[in-house]
Structures are given as C-alpha cells and as structure tokens.
Design a protein around this motif. Structure first.
Motif, PDB file in Angstrom:
ATOM      1  N   ARG A   1       0.853  -1.191   0.000  1.00 56.86           N
ATOM      2  CA  ARG A   1       0.000   0.000   0.000  1.00 56.86           C
ATOM      3  C   ARG A   1       0.885   1.235   0.000  1.00 56.86           C
ATOM      4  N   THR A   2       0.688   2.124  -0.981  1.00 62.00           N
ATOM      5  CA  THR A   2       1.541   3.295  -1.125  1.00 62.00           C
ATOM      6  C   THR A   2       0.799   4.603  -0.874  1.00 62.00           C
ATOM      7  N   GLY A   3      -0.474   4.542  -0.569  1.00 66.30           N
ATOM      8  CA  GLY A   3      -1.258   5.734  -0.280  1.00 66.30           C
ATOM      9  C   GLY A   3      -2.603   5.340   0.277  1.00 66.30           C
ATOM     10  N   GLU A   4      -3.368   6.345   0.701  1.00 63.52           N
ATOM     11  CA  GLU A   4      -4.671   6.051   1.283  1.00 63.52           C
ATOM     12  C   GLU A   4      -5.549   5.273   0.309  1.00 63.52           C
ATOM     13  N   LYS A   5      -5.470   5.630  -0.957  1.00 65.51           N
ATOM     14  CA  LYS A   5      -6.258   4.957  -1.978  1.00 65.51           C
ATOM     15  C   LYS A   5      -5.377   4.472  -3.127  1.00 65.51           C
ATOM     16  N   GLU A   6      -4.149   4.045  -2.796  1.00 67.79           N
ATOM     17  CA  GLU A   6      -3.231   3.598  -3.843  1.00 67.79           C
ATOM     18  C   GLU A   6      -2.501   2.340  -3.393  1.00 67.79           C
ATOM     19  N   VAL A   7      -2.381   1.387  -4.313  1.00 70.53           N
ATOM     20  CA  VAL A   7      -1.589   0.183  -4.065  1.00 70.53           C
ATOM     21  C   VAL A   7      -0.538   0.059  -5.158  1.00 70.53           C
ATOM     22  N   MET A   8       0.522  -0.665  -4.839  1.00 74.28           N
ATOM     23  CA  MET A   8       1.570  -0.937  -5.814  1.00 74.28           C
ATOM     24  C   MET A   8       1.679  -2.442  -5.989  1.00 74.28           C
ATOM     25  N   LEU A   9       1.414  -2.937  -7.184  1.00 71.00           N
ATOM     26  CA  LEU A   9       1.551  -4.350  -7.507  1.00 71.00           C
ATOM     27  C   LEU A   9       2.875  -4.556  -8.233  1.00 71.00           C
ATOM     28  N   ALA A  10       3.637  -5.547  -7.791  1.00 69.63           N
ATOM     29  CA  ALA A  10       4.939  -5.841  -8.397  1.00 69.63           C
ATOM     30  C   ALA A  10       4.875  -7.157  -9.152  1.00 69.63           C
ATOM     31  N   THR A  11       5.399  -7.172 -10.365  1.00 72.32           N
ATOM     32  CA  THR A  11       5.489  -8.398 -11.161  1.00 72.32           C
ATOM     33  C   THR A  11       6.943  -8.635 -11.547  1.00 72.32           C
ATOM     34  N   CYS A  12       7.240  -9.848 -11.955  1.00 80.79           N
ATOM     35  CA  CYS A  12       8.630 -10.183 -12.283  1.00 80.79           C
ATOM     36  C   CYS A  12       8.672 -11.176 -13.427  1.00 80.79           C
TER      37      CYS A  12
ATOM     38  N   ILE B   1       8.234  -8.267  -1.983  1.00 80.72           N
ATOM     39  CA  ILE B   1       8.755  -6.925  -1.735  1.00 80.72           C
ATOM     40  C   ILE B   1       8.202  -6.417  -0.418  1.00 80.72           C
ATOM     41  N   ALA B   2       9.000  -5.622   0.292  1.00 81.55           N
ATOM     42  CA  ALA B   2       8.580  -5.017   1.558  1.00 81.55           C
ATOM     43  C   ALA B   2       8.834  -3.525   1.465  1.00 81.55           C
ATOM     44  N   LEU B   3       7.841  -2.725   1.817  1.00 75.21           N
ATOM     45  CA  LEU B   3       7.927  -1.278   1.679  1.00 75.21           C
ATOM     46  C   LEU B   3       8.215  -0.618   3.018  1.00 75.21           C
ATOM     47  N   LEU B   4       9.267   0.219   3.028  1.00 83.12           N
ATOM     48  CA  LEU B   4       9.576   1.076   4.172  1.00 83.12           C
ATOM     49  C   LEU B   4       9.917   2.461   3.640  1.00 83.12           C
ATOM     50  N   GLY B   5       9.099   3.436   3.966  1.00 86.18           N
ATOM     51  CA  GLY B   5       9.364   4.787   3.490  1.00 86.18           C
ATOM     52  C   GLY B   5       9.370   4.848   1.972  1.00 86.18           C
TER      53      GLY B   5
END
Length: 413
Positions: free
Chosen positions: A255-266, A306-310
C-alpha cells in the motif's frame, strides 16, 4: 486570557484530529485501540513450519521488551495448531491461523487446518479439520461429488470480519463464514482446466492487502493474464480486475497511499525484467507503470516478495542478499549481506518482512531447507533501516525453525 483559551482550544482540536487519524489506521484488520498480552502492537509473532514431516508447527513470540518466548501456542493450549503452518491474521482480538495438517509427526494430530484463538491469551476458541472445509461443487465442474473439500498446501488467510474470512489453497480462493461454518468458492478466483476435470488457481497471494471492506492481490497463471484483483466483503466473486499487466509472475503488493496500491510483477528464472504498477483503487486505473531491471521474485514463498519502508522497497529474490530500490530515484543497491551476521546461512526461509512502525526489516535464514531435516543454524535477523546503512538490532539464533511468516502485530491495527 483570550490567548490562553485559544491555545487550549487549538491543542484540544489538534489532539482530536490526531486521535481521529490514528483510528483510521491504514487498512487495519482489528480495532484501533491496542490490546494487551500477545496482541500487544509492539510484539512480533513468528510462525515456524519446522521440518514438517518430522515435527508439528510452532510459534515464537518477540515481546515488546525484546525477550523471546518459544512454543507459545503449545504452552497455552498443550497442543499444536497444525502441521505445515502457512499464514496468520488478526481481527477483533482473534488470531486466525492456517496449517496444512498433512502429517501427524510423532502420532500427534494438530488442532486443525484453521484455528481461531484469542489474540491476547492464545487460548484456542475454534478449530476446523480439513474434512470440515467443504464447499458446494461449482457449476461447470465434472467432479462427481456434490460437496468438494479444499486441498493442501494452503497459501494465505485474510480476515475482513468473522463472516468474511478469505482463504487461498492450491486451486482457488474461498470465503469462509465462521458464524455458520459455510465455505464458498469465489467465482472468478479459479479457472476450469481439462474441460472441467480440474479447478486451477487464478489468484496469486504473494501478499494480500486489506483496505476498508476490500482485499487486493495479484492474479495470473496458465489460464489468465497477470492482473490485479479486488474482493469485496460479502461477495462470492471477484469484484474488479485490472488484466493484461506485464510480467510473468506476481512478486508482491504494497500500500503506497490512502487509496493507492503498488503491484509488483517479475520475469522468469531470475531474469531482471520486473514491473511496478501504481494503481488508484478509487478510479481503478494505473497512475504509473515503472519497468525496473531487478529480480524481485517471491520465489516459492507465499508472503510478498517486496517489503515497503518509506521510499524504498526491500527484496531478496530467494537469496541471502537483501537489496533495496528507491521509489524516488529508481536506483537499487545491496543493503544487507546476511552472511556477514549469520555466516552459516544458505537459504532464505520466507521473504523479507517490514515493520513500518519501527523502520525494521526481518530476514529469516538457515543452513538447511528440507522437509525432513532440522537445520543446525537458524537465524532471524532484525535490521534498523532508518538510516543510510543497515544496523543489526537483534539476531535470534536457533529459536525458530523454517519461518513461514513474521508478523509485527502493529500491522493488524
């Protein structure tokens, strides 16, 4: 006097706003107020698979003061919650734990493939065996039985409330109602293969996000293109999809924002052909697509790759080297070589886990990784990522065995 009254009013208003913000909690799966006991938001649970043909699963607990407690579920209940544990979630003061229950090591049968326990005390409240988890055969299936049962291995569990418990097994996603014990297969969350002879999975839960009354995760496979999927509370079908995304496999989701997600593919086989999709979940549209020359594969682990920090994402792609990528500059770098702190480490046990509250990452490694072998060296390493360089704050040695997941309890608030 007027200035004093005005100052008191301003401070009171600010405190009210701050308390209101804290209650919203960024998509939590439990109440806003922190609980005590094992549910303390500063505690951390580690689910240990163990060598699952030889031993039942266990839980290790890191208390807020840093002390380590092993086999906490067994200490409370005198039993194991099941063999081959996979995932855990918390909602409204309850822990929901799923395990495969395939074996009975030492003749001990676990409490069930789904266990519901009090999060504060860990006392078991409900449990379900695999034979209890049956669902009505979906229309189009050529299976002879009207009621079918789930299959192992399980992959993930996510809880919106006690009537909306979403469980992923090897073939589909299901919604379970623990108040009626009804299990329903999710339409659009699977595909019929072999002319209806098999049910094949479409949902790929390399991490799953709850935001409000919805869940978000990736999808893909032999029958469908790589996609973002949404599941709504009370619905027995996929509510929305964003199909035809680039990338062969799902790596993870954040989750990158209140109403935003980030999906990662490889890409396949360690290729550096990955994509990050930033999606506005209100408008249901991609606001940014970024190709990155990095391997961010989740490998065979079920938690997010993936793990999100800052402003950074952290990933290991199945290795003992943790890299990080800046979401501002798009530059990547080696952040941690785990073998410098755990020289015997050869295998990553689960993907890197982040604790945004403390700015920590957790990395679980061992010198063996086999279903019937107990490793001599197990480490869970905790690194502070608040600065430019990683700082090791804790090395948990031989108090875990093949962690399937690491859970900072703050993620559930």
């Amino acid at each position: 006097m007027k200035k004093t009254i005005k100052l008191i009013f301003t401070v009171s208003a600010l405190l009210f706003v701050l308390s209101g913000c804290s209650k919203q909690g960024g998509g939590s799966t439990g109440p806003a107020t922190g609980l005590g006991g094992y549910a303390d938001p500063d505690g951390v649970f580690i689910l240990n698979q163990g060598p699952y043909t030889e031993t039942n699963s266990s839980m290790t607990y890191i208390a807020p003061d840093g002390t380590i407690e092993e086999n906490v579920y067994r200490k409370v209940n005198g039993t194991s919650f099941g063999n081959g544990t996979q995932d855990m979630c918390m909602y409204n003061g309850k822990l929901y734990i799923i395990s495969n229950g395939t074996y009975t090591p030492g003749g001990e049968e676990g409490d069930g493939v789904l266990v519901i326990a009090d999060a504060v005390t860990l006392k078991k409240e409900k449990s379900y065996k695999l034979e209890d988890m049956k669902f009505r055969r979906p229309e189009g299936s050529t299976e002879p039985e009207e009621c079918m049962h789930m299959v192992t291995p399980f992959e993930s569990i996510s809880v919106i409330d006690e009537r909306n418990i979403f469980i992923k097994d090897g073939k589909a996603l299901y919604r379970f109602d623990s108040t009626t014990d009804e299990l329903v297969i999710i339409e659009g969350g699977f595909h019929f293969g072999n002319q209806g002879g098999t049910i094949d999975g479409c949902v790929i839960t390399r991490g799953i996000l709850r935001i409000g009354d919805c869940l978000y995760c990736g999808g893909g496979g032999f029958w469908v293109s790589t996609r973002l999927m949404e599941f709504r509370k009370g619905m027995n079908k996929v509510s929305r999809e964003l199909p035809d995304l680039k990338g062969d496999f799902i790596s993870g989701i954040c989750r990158t924002g209140e109403k935003e997600v980030m999906l990662a593919t490889c890409g396949r086989g360690g290729t550096k052909n990955s994509y990050l999709y930033f999606v506005d979940i209100d408008k249901w549209e991609i606001v940014e697509e970024k190709k990155i020359a990095e391997d961010i594969s989740a490998e065979f682990h079920n938690n997010s790759g993936i793990a999100l920090l800052g402003d950074y994402i952290y990933y290991a792609a199945g290795s003992t080297t943790v890299r990080r990528l800046s979401l501002k500059t798009w530059k990547s770098e080696v952040f941690v070589d785990v073998t410098e702190d755990a020289p015997a480490a050869k295998y990553l046990n689960c993907n890197v886990v982040a604790d945004p509250q403390k700015q920590y990452i957790y990395v679980a490694v061992s010198d063996e990784l086999w279903e019937n072998v107990s490793p001599e060296n197990n480490n869970v390493l905790v690194y502070d990522c608040s600065g430019e360089k990683a700082v090791l704050v804790k090395n948990i040695v031989n108090q875990t065995v093949y962690p399937a997941g690491i859970y900072p309890m703050s993620k559930f608030y």
